[in-house]
Scaffold this motif. Structure first.
Motif, PDB file in Angstrom:
ATOM      1  N   UNK A  18       0.845  -1.190   0.000  1.00 55.18           N
ATOM      2  CA  UNK A  18       0.000   0.000   0.000  1.00 55.18           C
ATOM      3  C   UNK A  18       0.882   1.243   0.000  1.00 55.18           C
ATOM      4  N   UNK A  19       0.724   2.116  -0.991  1.00 52.78           N
ATOM      5  CA  UNK A  19       1.534   3.330  -1.032  1.00 52.78           C
ATOM      6  C   UNK A  19       1.044   4.307   0.016  1.00 52.78           C
ATOM      7  N   UNK A  20       1.918   5.272   0.369  1.00 52.67           N
ATOM      8  CA  UNK A  20       1.542   6.266   1.373  1.00 52.67           C
ATOM      9  C   UNK A  20       0.309   7.042   0.942  1.00 52.67           C
ATOM     10  N   UNK A  21       0.284   7.451  -0.339  1.00 52.62           N
ATOM     11  CA  UNK A  21      -0.861   8.212  -0.834  1.00 52.62           C
ATOM     12  C   UNK A  21      -2.147   7.429  -0.775  1.00 52.62           C
ATOM     13  N   UNK A  22      -2.093   6.141  -1.181  1.00 55.94           N
ATOM     14  CA  UNK A  22      -3.289   5.301  -1.133  1.00 55.94           C
ATOM     15  C   UNK A  22      -3.757   5.089   0.301  1.00 55.94           C
ATOM     16  N   UNK A  23      -2.806   4.972   1.233  1.00 52.93           N
ATOM     17  CA  UNK A  23      -3.156   4.765   2.639  1.00 52.93           C
ATOM     18  C   UNK A  23      -3.885   5.980   3.202  1.00 52.93           C
ATOM     19  N   UNK A  24      -3.438   7.182   2.833  1.00 54.54           N
ATOM     20  CA  UNK A  24      -4.087   8.410   3.308  1.00 54.54           C
ATOM     21  C   UNK A  24      -5.516   8.488   2.779  1.00 54.54           C
ATOM     22  N   UNK A  25      -5.684   8.224   1.475  1.00 53.49           N
ATOM     23  CA  UNK A  25      -7.019   8.250   0.874  1.00 53.49           C
ATOM     24  C   UNK A  25      -7.910   7.199   1.521  1.00 53.49           C
ATOM     25  N   UNK A  26      -7.380   6.011   1.726  1.00 53.08           N
ATOM     26  CA  UNK A  26      -8.156   4.926   2.337  1.00 53.08           C
ATOM     27  C   UNK A  26      -8.657   5.322   3.722  1.00 53.08           C
ATOM     28  N   UNK A  27      -7.775   5.869   4.552  1.00 49.01           N
ATOM     29  CA  UNK A  27      -8.168   6.270   5.908  1.00 49.01           C
ATOM     30  C   UNK A  27      -9.219   7.365   5.874  1.00 49.01           C
ATOM     31  N   UNK A  28      -9.004   8.371   5.009  1.00 49.44           N
ATOM     32  CA  UNK A  28      -9.920   9.509   4.970  1.00 49.44           C
ATOM     33  C   UNK A  28     -11.307   9.105   4.477  1.00 49.44           C
ATOM     34  N   UNK A  29     -11.359   8.302   3.417  1.00 49.35           N
ATOM     35  CA  UNK A  29     -12.658   7.891   2.879  1.00 49.35           C
ATOM     36  C   UNK A  29     -13.414   7.052   3.899  1.00 49.35           C
ATOM     37  N   UNK A  30     -12.723   6.106   4.532  1.00 51.15           N
ATOM     38  CA  UNK A  30     -13.382   5.261   5.530  1.00 51.15           C
ATOM     39  C   UNK A  30     -13.882   6.095   6.711  1.00 51.15           C
ATOM     40  N   UNK A  31     -13.035   7.017   7.183  1.00 56.59           N
ATOM     41  CA  UNK A  31     -13.418   7.863   8.317  1.00 56.59           C
ATOM     42  C   UNK A  31     -14.656   8.698   7.984  1.00 56.59           C
ATOM     43  N   UNK A  32     -14.647   9.354   6.821  1.00 53.58           N
ATOM     44  CA  UNK A  32     -15.755  10.223   6.445  1.00 53.58           C
ATOM     45  C   UNK A  32     -17.030   9.425   6.170  1.00 53.58           C
ATOM     46  N   UNK A  33     -16.877   8.257   5.564  1.00 53.05           N
ATOM     47  CA  UNK A  33     -18.054   7.420   5.293  1.00 53.05           C
ATOM     48  C   UNK A  33     -18.698   6.957   6.600  1.00 53.05           C
ATOM     49  N   UNK A  34     -17.884   6.449   7.527  1.00 54.02           N
ATOM     50  CA  UNK A  34     -18.424   5.961   8.792  1.00 54.02           C
ATOM     51  C   UNK A  34     -18.980   7.101   9.631  1.00 54.02           C
TER      52      UNK A  34
END
Length: 203
Positions: A1-17
């Motif tokens: 997992x690249x750093x950029x993908x990890x940031x997007x993954x965390x942000x999308x999951x956080x905002x969705x939940x």
């Protein structure tokens, strides 16, 4: 997992939940396949710019909220380092910005110096909470336990409020202005109520 993908993954999951949306519902609102969104949240997808804009629109946030690290770091602004801007007959000083929606609480707090020097940490607020504190008078030590900073009159600090944190006066009674910004919590997110009691910060 690249750093950029990890940031997007965390942000999308956080905002969705935070909004109480399922993967399927967010995918539907964004016009994406559920598997595409699932891969993105796992950090294994490579979203296009169009995909990011579609997700941001569905979440109701700027696309920059998806690709930037959340501002859960401490920021200190010293009184002798700030810039005052003139606007006609008055001058203003920007302290900070609060993005998104949720609960914004304002307090003026008197902090007495403990004669025994014992400071009990305040309990954490809900996940994502930020505290913005401006020192009106006195000298204080405030911030997350283990990372608290000393401030004087005119200084400003922003720090994560979702960790145990302290308010300590170092010079008699100190007076501070605190803005607590709690992200919007929707049913189904597992969020808790704002940590307050009888209109006061819970200490």
């Amino acid at each position: 997992m690249s750093t950029g993908n990890a940031v997007v993954a965390r942000n999308v999951r956080f905002l969705r939940e935070q909004r109480g949306l399922s993967l399927a519902e967010l995918a539907r609102q964004a016009g994406l396949a559920k598997q595409t969104l699932s891969n993105l949240e796992q950090g294994t997808g490579n979203p296009t710019v169009d995909t990011l804009f579609a997700i941001a629109a569905a979440l109701g946030v700027p696309v920059t909220r998806l690709v930037a690290e959340r501002e859960q770091v401490m920021t200190v602004q010293r009184a002798d380092e700030v810039v005052w801007e003139r606007h006609g007959g008055y001058e203003s000083r920007s302290l900070d910005h609060v993005y998104g929606s949720g609960v914004i609480e304002n307090y003026v707090v008197r902090i007495a110096q403990d004669p025994d020097g014992v400071v009990k940490p305040s309990e954490p607020h809900p996940v994502g909470t930020l505290e913005h504190l401006y020192v009106i008078s006195g000298r204080v030590r405030v911030g997350p336990v283990g990372e608290a900073v000393e401030l004087s009159a005119g200084d400003f600090v922003r720090y994560p409020g979702d960790r145990p944190h302290v308010y300590e006066s170092l010079d008699g009674e100190s007076l501070v202005h605190i803005v607590v910004s709690v992200p919007r919590v929707q049913p189904g997110t597992g969020g808790v109520s704002v940590a307050r009691a009888n209109g006061s910060l819970r200490r």
